[in-house]
Design a protein around this motif. Sequence first.
Motif, PDB file in Angstrom:
ATOM      1  N   TRP A 147       0.841  -1.196   0.000  1.00 51.78           N
ATOM      2  CA  TRP A 147       0.000   0.000   0.000  1.00 51.78           C
ATOM      3  C   TRP A 147       0.875   1.246   0.000  1.00 51.78           C
ATOM      4  CZ3 TRP A 147      -1.137   4.414   2.608  1.00 51.78           C
ATOM      5  CH2 TRP A 147      -2.330   5.042   2.262  1.00 51.78           C
ATOM      6  N   LEU A 148       1.954   1.234   0.774  1.00 49.27           N
ATOM      7  CA  LEU A 148       2.844   2.391   0.852  1.00 49.27           C
ATOM      8  C   LEU A 148       3.547   2.656  -0.481  1.00 49.27           C
ATOM      9  CD1 LEU A 148       4.353   1.787   4.378  1.00 49.27           C
ATOM     10  CD2 LEU A 148       2.892   3.686   3.698  1.00 49.27           C
ATOM     11  N   VAL A 149       3.858   1.628  -1.229  1.00 48.04           N
ATOM     12  CA  VAL A 149       4.499   1.807  -2.534  1.00 48.04           C
ATOM     13  C   VAL A 149       3.556   2.542  -3.486  1.00 48.04           C
ATOM     14  CG1 VAL A 149       5.272   0.552  -4.598  1.00 48.04           C
ATOM     15  CG2 VAL A 149       6.097  -0.118  -2.346  1.00 48.04           C
ATOM     16  N   ASP A 150       2.285   2.197  -3.445  1.00 43.75           N
ATOM     17  CA  ASP A 150       1.302   2.817  -4.334  1.00 43.75           C
ATOM     18  C   ASP A 150       0.839   4.189  -3.853  1.00 43.75           C
ATOM     19  OD1 ASP A 150       1.322   0.744  -6.155  1.00 43.75           O
ATOM     20  OD2 ASP A 150      -0.379  -0.285  -5.237  1.00 43.75           O
ATOM     21  N   ASN A 151       1.057   4.505  -2.584  1.00 42.65           N
ATOM     22  CA  ASN A 151       0.599   5.756  -1.982  1.00 42.65           C
ATOM     23  C   ASN A 151       1.768   6.394  -1.231  1.00 42.65           C
ATOM     24  OD1 ASN A 151      -2.484   5.475  -2.403  1.00 42.65           O
ATOM     25  ND2 ASN A 151      -1.818   3.518  -1.576  1.00 42.65           N
ATOM     26  N   PRO A 152       2.591   7.172  -1.918  1.00 44.95           N
ATOM     27  CA  PRO A 152       3.822   7.681  -1.315  1.00 44.95           C
ATOM     28  C   PRO A 152       3.648   8.769  -0.246  1.00 44.95           C
ATOM     29  CG  PRO A 152       3.562   8.561  -3.517  1.00 44.95           C
ATOM     30  CD  PRO A 152       2.460   7.563  -3.307  1.00 44.95           C
ATOM     31  N   GLU A 153       2.433   9.246  -0.033  1.00 49.18           N
ATOM     32  CA  GLU A 153       2.215  10.265   1.003  1.00 49.18           C
ATOM     33  C   GLU A 153       2.397   9.639   2.382  1.00 49.18           C
ATOM     34  OE1 GLU A 153      -1.618  11.995   0.480  1.00 49.18           O
ATOM     35  OE2 GLU A 153      -1.277  12.422  -1.622  1.00 49.18           O
ATOM     36  N   PRO A 154       2.885  10.412   3.353  1.00 50.50           N
ATOM     37  CA  PRO A 154       3.047   9.872   4.717  1.00 50.50           C
ATOM     38  C   PRO A 154       1.720   9.367   5.274  1.00 50.50           C
ATOM     39  CG  PRO A 154       4.157  11.976   4.517  1.00 50.50           C
ATOM     40  CD  PRO A 154       3.352  11.785   3.255  1.00 50.50           C
ATOM     41  N   VAL A 155       1.793   8.291   6.000  1.00 54.49           N
ATOM     42  CA  VAL A 155       0.606   7.674   6.590  1.00 54.49           C
ATOM     43  C   VAL A 155       0.980   7.183   7.984  1.00 54.49           C
ATOM     44  CG1 VAL A 155       1.101   5.413   5.584  1.00 54.49           C
ATOM     45  CG2 VAL A 155      -1.239   6.001   6.164  1.00 54.49           C
ATOM     46  N   SER A 156       0.029   7.189   8.878  1.00 58.03           N
ATOM     47  CA  SER A 156       0.292   6.732  10.247  1.00 58.03           C
ATOM     48  C   SER A 156       0.047   5.235  10.365  1.00 58.03           C
ATOM     49  CB  SER A 156      -0.594   7.481  11.238  1.00 58.03           C
ATOM     50  OG  SER A 156      -1.934   7.058  11.102  1.00 58.03           O
ATOM     51  N   SER A 157       0.587   4.658  11.424  1.00 59.82           N
ATOM     52  CA  SER A 157       0.341   3.238  11.675  1.00 59.82           C
ATOM     53  C   SER A 157      -1.150   3.001  11.936  1.00 59.82           C
ATOM     54  CB  SER A 157       1.187   2.733  12.842  1.00 59.82           C
ATOM     55  OG  SER A 157       0.924   3.459  14.013  1.00 59.82           O
ATOM     56  N   LEU A 158      -1.822   3.987  12.520  1.00 56.00           N
ATOM     57  CA  LEU A 158      -3.264   3.872  12.734  1.00 56.00           C
ATOM     58  C   LEU A 158      -3.998   3.777  11.395  1.00 56.00           C
ATOM     59  CD1 LEU A 158      -5.742   3.888  14.581  1.00 56.00           C
ATOM     60  CD2 LEU A 158      -5.635   6.371  14.565  1.00 56.00           C
ATOM     61  N   ASP A 159      -3.577   4.589  10.426  1.00 59.63           N
ATOM     62  CA  ASP A 159      -4.199   4.532   9.103  1.00 59.63           C
ATOM     63  C   ASP A 159      -4.002   3.162   8.462  1.00 59.63           C
ATOM     64  OD1 ASP A 159      -5.011   7.204   9.285  1.00 59.63           O
ATOM     65  OD2 ASP A 159      -3.199   7.939   8.304  1.00 59.63           O
ATOM     66  N   LEU A 160      -2.789   2.632   8.552  1.00 58.44           N
ATOM     67  CA  LEU A 160      -2.514   1.313   7.980  1.00 58.44           C
ATOM     68  C   LEU A 160      -3.332   0.225   8.664  1.00 58.44           C
ATOM     69  CD1 LEU A 160       1.350   1.512   7.482  1.00 58.44           C
ATOM     70  CD2 LEU A 160      -0.400   1.485   5.694  1.00 58.44           C
ATOM     71  N   ALA A 161      -3.501   0.349   9.965  1.00 54.26           N
ATOM     72  CA  ALA A 161      -4.304  -0.627  10.705  1.00 54.26           C
ATOM     73  C   ALA A 161      -5.767  -0.556  10.271  1.00 54.26           C
ATOM     74  CB  ALA A 161      -4.188  -0.371  12.203  1.00 54.26           C
ATOM     75  N   GLU A 162      -6.287   0.646  10.116  1.00 58.45           N
ATOM     76  CA  GLU A 162      -7.682   0.804   9.701  1.00 58.45           C
ATOM     77  C   GLU A 162      -7.899   0.268   8.282  1.00 58.45           C
ATOM     78  OE1 GLU A 162      -8.592   4.937  10.244  1.00 58.45           O
ATOM     79  OE2 GLU A 162      -8.774   4.715  12.418  1.00 58.45           O
ATOM     80  N   LEU A 163      -6.936   0.469   7.405  1.00 60.97           N
ATOM     81  CA  LEU A 163      -7.057  -0.031   6.039  1.00 60.97           C
ATOM     82  C   LEU A 163      -7.155  -1.557   5.995  1.00 60.97           C
ATOM     83  CD1 LEU A 163      -4.459   2.247   4.255  1.00 60.97           C
ATOM     84  CD2 LEU A 163      -6.912   2.169   3.779  1.00 60.97           C
ATOM     85  N   GLN A 164      -6.497  -2.219   6.944  1.00 59.65           N
ATOM     86  CA  GLN A 164      -6.474  -3.674   6.958  1.00 59.65           C
ATOM     87  C   GLN A 164      -7.418  -4.276   8.001  1.00 59.65           C
ATOM     88  OE1 GLN A 164      -2.419  -5.418   6.252  1.00 59.65           O
ATOM     89  NE2 GLN A 164      -1.800  -3.334   6.837  1.00 59.65           N
ATOM     90  N   ASN A 165      -8.097  -3.404   8.749  1.00 53.23           N
ATOM     91  CA  ASN A 165      -9.027  -3.839   9.781  1.00 53.23           C
ATOM     92  C   ASN A 165      -8.332  -4.742  10.819  1.00 53.23           C
ATOM     93  OD1 ASN A 165     -11.532  -3.787  11.012  1.00 53.23           O
ATOM     94  ND2 ASN A 165     -12.243  -5.611   9.940  1.00 53.23           N
ATOM     95  N   ILE A 166      -7.179  -4.270  11.298  1.00 57.89           N
ATOM     96  CA  ILE A 166      -6.435  -4.987  12.326  1.00 57.89           C
ATOM     97  C   ILE A 166      -6.110  -4.012  13.460  1.00 57.89           C
ATOM     98  CG2 ILE A 166      -5.457  -6.708  10.768  1.00 57.89           C
ATOM     99  CD1 ILE A 166      -2.903  -5.078  10.630  1.00 57.89           C
ATOM    100  N   PRO A 167      -5.760  -4.505  14.629  1.00 62.61           N
ATOM    101  CA  PRO A 167      -5.474  -3.621  15.759  1.00 62.61           C
ATOM    102  C   PRO A 167      -4.278  -2.692  15.492  1.00 62.61           C
ATOM    103  CG  PRO A 167      -5.774  -5.876  16.508  1.00 62.61           C
ATOM    104  CD  PRO A 167      -5.724  -5.921  15.017  1.00 62.61           C
ATOM    105  N   ALA A 168      -4.432  -1.434  15.844  1.00 65.75           N
ATOM    106  CA  ALA A 168      -3.376  -0.444  15.643  1.00 65.75           C
ATOM    107  C   ALA A 168      -2.127  -0.794  16.452  1.00 65.75           C
ATOM    108  CB  ALA A 168      -3.886   0.941  16.021  1.00 65.75           C
ATOM    109  N   ALA A 169      -2.307  -1.351  17.630  1.00 68.47           N
ATOM    110  CA  ALA A 169      -1.162  -1.728  18.464  1.00 68.47           C
ATOM    111  C   ALA A 169      -0.314  -2.793  17.771  1.00 68.47           C
ATOM    112  CB  ALA A 169      -1.637  -2.230  19.823  1.00 68.47           C
TER     113      ALA A 169
END
Length: 65
Positions: free
Chosen positions: A17-39
Motif C-alpha cells: 500500500w505504501l508503494v502505491d501511496n507515497p504520502e506519509p501515513v500513520s500506523s493507525l491509518d494502515l491498521a484501519e485499512l487492513q481492519n487490524i489492531p493499531a497496536a
Amino acid sequence: MSLYGASTEYVLHSLLWLVDNPEPVSSLDLAELQNIPAAFVAKLLPRLEKAGLLAASEGMKGGGF
C-alpha cells in the motif's frame, strides 16, 4: 493454508500500500485499512524502519511512515 504468518502478511500488505501511496501515513491509518489492531501494526513498523525499509517521522497524529 497460508505460506506466511499473519504478521508477515500484514507487513507485506502495508508495504504494498505504501508503494502505491507515497504520502506519509500513520500506523493507525494502515491498521484501519487492513481492519487490524493499531497496536499490532505499531509493533511491526519499527522493525521495518530499523531494517531500512521505512522512514518514520514525527507528526500530529503520532508520526507517519
